[in-house]
Motif scaffolding. Structure first.
Motif, short mmCIF file in Angstrom:
data_model
loop_
_atom_site.label_atom_id
_atom_site.label_comp_id
_atom_site.label_asym_id
_atom_site.label_seq_id
_atom_site.Cartn_x
_atom_site.Cartn_y
_atom_site.Cartn_z
N LEU A 23 38.48 34.55 48.14
CA LEU A 23 37.24 33.83 47.26
C LEU A 23 36.57 33.93 46.70
O LEU A 23 35.72 32.67 45.91
N ASP A 24 36.91 35.07 45.59
CA ASP A 24 36.38 35.42 43.93
C ASP A 24 37.35 35.59 43.46
O ASP A 24 38.11 36.05 42.98
N PRO A 71 27.19 42.46 46.21
CA PRO A 71 27.64 41.32 45.83
C PRO A 71 28.01 40.68 47.49
O PRO A 71 28.71 41.70 48.09
N GLU A 72 28.11 39.60 48.27
CA GLU A 72 28.51 39.04 49.23
C GLU A 72 29.56 39.24 49.59
O GLU A 72 30.07 39.76 50.15
N ILE A 73 30.79 38.86 48.72
CA ILE A 73 32.22 39.33 48.64
C ILE A 73 32.23 40.82 49.30
O ILE A 73 33.50 40.34 50.15
N ARG A 117 41.16 40.79 38.87
CA ARG A 117 40.58 42.23 38.83
C ARG A 117 41.64 43.31 39.51
O ARG A 117 42.39 44.17 39.22
N LEU A 118 41.93 42.40 40.30
CA LEU A 118 42.65 43.57 41.63
C LEU A 118 43.99 43.64 41.61
O LEU A 118 44.78 44.69 41.22
N LEU A 119 44.60 42.30 40.79
CA LEU A 119 45.84 42.28 40.57
C LEU A 119 46.37 42.66 39.44
O LEU A 119 47.51 43.19 39.35
N ARG A 120 45.10 42.90 38.49
CA ARG A 120 45.21 43.42 36.98
C ARG A 120 45.74 45.26 37.61
O ARG A 120 45.94 45.90 37.37
#
Length: 294
Positions: free
Chosen positions: A55-56, A29-31, A62-65
């Motif tokens: 921005l996503d 993905p672009e992100i 998910r990253l915070l989880r």
């Protein structure tokens, strides 16, 4: 190993052919690509990285989880991306975003040979083994080993999609032996899953350590500065494949190449202990972090 009685005659493909043909379906993905550009700039701050990721929304969640999971076990709850980036570090952020991006990229790839939930569960188990082996061998960057172990079987998803019948025959003929499986894939298809994975890492411009994990998995000593990590991934790959069969652990360990033991300074007894103490709740936690839908 030739398969003279094969009933199939598929058009032989190279690893590059297969990756080129499926790139539209499995592009990152672009992100992630934007994050790579920011990190490669060399002067990026943690806030710059956080500004890209936020921005996503799904990736942010998910990253915070992940940052708040048992994988890191930080004493205080992490509630912002900039804080997560600071405590995890740029390398870990890159690897975690890559894992999430790959899971997303392959989610829509159709195949009738492998249930995707089963595939990711097996991949997470292999990743957990790689991480545990790395810790036992004194490797500092076990998180990166986890991600490389997670991605190690991506080539099979492409083979299953492009050559399902040939893959089915290869699986039926291999006798639960990884070397025989790869030989059968090369005979029937023209390349094996590890070769496809290596080409995919090249196409995605992954770091050298990721490419080496695929290119030299069967002969880790050829991986140069990445030899030890590649040897650990070789052991994890053999274990995860073998443990998914009816073979005894002693027989599975016996198929691990001697150079892998020499490079890692591990002993079969270490593997016995690791496999026996692999807690299902830890494996399930990893599965939830990396494979659950966004």
């Amino acid at each position: 190993m030739a398969l003279p009685h094969s009933t199939l005659q598929p058009r032989l493909s190279s690893a590059q052919d297969l990756v080129d043909e499926t790139q539209a379906l499995i592009s990152l993905p672009e992100i992630y690509l934007r994050l790579r550009r920011v990190m490669d700039a060399g002067e990026s701050s943690m806030q710059d990285v956080a500004d890209v990721i936020k921005l996503d929304p799904a990736l942010t969640a998910r990253l915070l989880r992940i940052a708040n999971s048992a994988l890191y076990n930080f004493p205080a709850r992490i509630e912002t991306l900039s804080r997560a980036a600071s405590v995890l570090g740029l390398r870990q952020i890159h690897d975690l975003v890559l894992a999430a991006s790959v899971a997303r990229a392959f989610r829509g790839l159709p195949n009738d040979l492998m249930d995707m939930m089963t595939f990711w569960h097996r991949s997470v188990y292999r990743a957990y083994l790689a991480q545990g082996l790395g810790a036992a061998a004194g490797v500092r960057d076990t998180e990166s080993l986890f991600i490389r172990g997670l991605l190690l079987d991506l080539g099979h998803l492409i083979l299953y999609h492009r050559h399902p019948e040939a893959c089915r025959e290869a699986l039926a003929s291999c006798g639960d032996d990884l070397d025989r499986l790869r030989a059968a894939e090369r005979d029937l298809i023209g390349c094996d899953a590890i070769g496809v994975g290596a080409q995919l890492m090249h196409a995605w411009h992954m770091p050298a350590s990721y490419v080496a994990a695929f290119e030299h998995l069967d002969h880790p000593s050829a991986a140069g500065v990445h030899a030890k990590a590649t040897a650990l991934l070789h052991i994890a790959a053999e274990l995860s494949f073998g443990l998914d069969t009816d073979r005894l652990l002693k027989e599975i360990i016996g198929r691990i190449k001697q150079e892998a033991w020499d490079l890692t300074d591990l002993w079969p007894e270490t593997v016995n202990e690791l496999v026996e103490t692999a807690a299902e709740d830890v494996i399930e936690a990893m599965y939830q972090v990396f494979a659950a839908p966004d």
